[in-house]
Scaffold this active site. Sequence first.
Site, PDB file in Angstrom:
ATOM      1  CE1 TYR A   1       9.027  -3.762   1.646  1.00  7.68           C
ATOM      2  CE2 TYR A   1      10.356  -1.893   0.978  1.00  7.68           C
ATOM      3  CZ  TYR A   1       9.922  -3.181   0.778  1.00  7.68           C
ATOM      4  OH  TYR A   1      10.397  -3.908  -0.297  1.00  7.68           O
TER       5      TYR A   1
ATOM      6  CG  HIS B   1       5.957  -5.790  -3.214  1.00  8.30           C
ATOM      7  ND1 HIS B   1       5.802  -5.139  -2.021  1.00  8.30           N
ATOM      8  CD2 HIS B   1       7.165  -6.395  -3.134  1.00  8.30           C
ATOM      9  CE1 HIS B   1       6.854  -5.344  -1.249  1.00  8.30           C
ATOM     10  NE2 HIS B   1       7.696  -6.111  -1.908  1.00  8.30           N
TER      11      HIS B   1
END
Length: 306
Positions: free
Chosen positions: A42, A108
């Site tokens: 991110y 993830h």
Amino acid sequence: MWFGTWHLGGHGFGPSQAQDSLDLIDFALNSGIRYFDTAPIYGEGKSERYLGKQVSSLRNEVFLSSKVGLRQEGRHFFHDGSETGIRNALFASLERLNTDYLDLLSLHWPDQDIAISDSISSLQRLKNDGYIRQWGICNVSEAQLQDIPKGTPHQLRFNPLHHNWALLDASQHCFNCAYSPFEQGLLATGRCHLGLNKLGKKDLRRRNNYFNSSILTTWKQRVHTDYLAHSKQLSPFTLEHLILLWILQFPKIQAVIFSARTKNQLRSLLLLPNLFHQQGYSLSLKSDIRNFIQSLPFSLSASQPR
């Protein structure tokens, strides 16, 4: 309600100033938010760095969730569910987040070259070593959920436009966290709800097929028209509030990971938990609101929730 930080750092989500991101985190903390979800990719690590800088003085009060199994090299992303890859990613995250442990570390995305059970074993060893309090999973298939222990945190993409009832049924033994409730801003009332026309050339959301889909046009025409026509009856709930309520009405979903780019957006979203108390509502909403919520989902498949 967990605060998602994919957009912090600006990478792939339009221009963003560092101070604006830091101020937004401070505003979230001062507004009572204590659950934060992030990942190494991110903002190319900026999301974790910003969080680490702002929450360090409140570390014992804050729940920090990050992820492993997906790494970035330039503009390319690679799966790495190996034990070495997982450990290296965690230690880099701990440094950026300015902490010596995480409350939650999730896989993830599964690595197709490595059995998910092996990746989970690596996560469990990190828990045994004291580096994480709990491990979780994200973006898995129904088959991969079969051997997942009861109560495991599980993140799934879930909103009125994108929903998989079979996956939700298969994960009912997990602690389910719905992410992307507004489909990366597309379902909300900010500028991105207009689709591709409002995205920069390098915006990651250009990869999202919904931003250039006839499904979007149909959903927008129906929902926005209906909301505007009944805005008085639906007040004080905004369209974003009603989308969150639609998600949270499902008993199999225990949390929702939402996001906001500005303080005003966040301030509005955070009115939702107080509206029931202040207005005297309960989850048995008055009929106008309940009927609108039930009309939200666009039927992408014949299967229905159970």
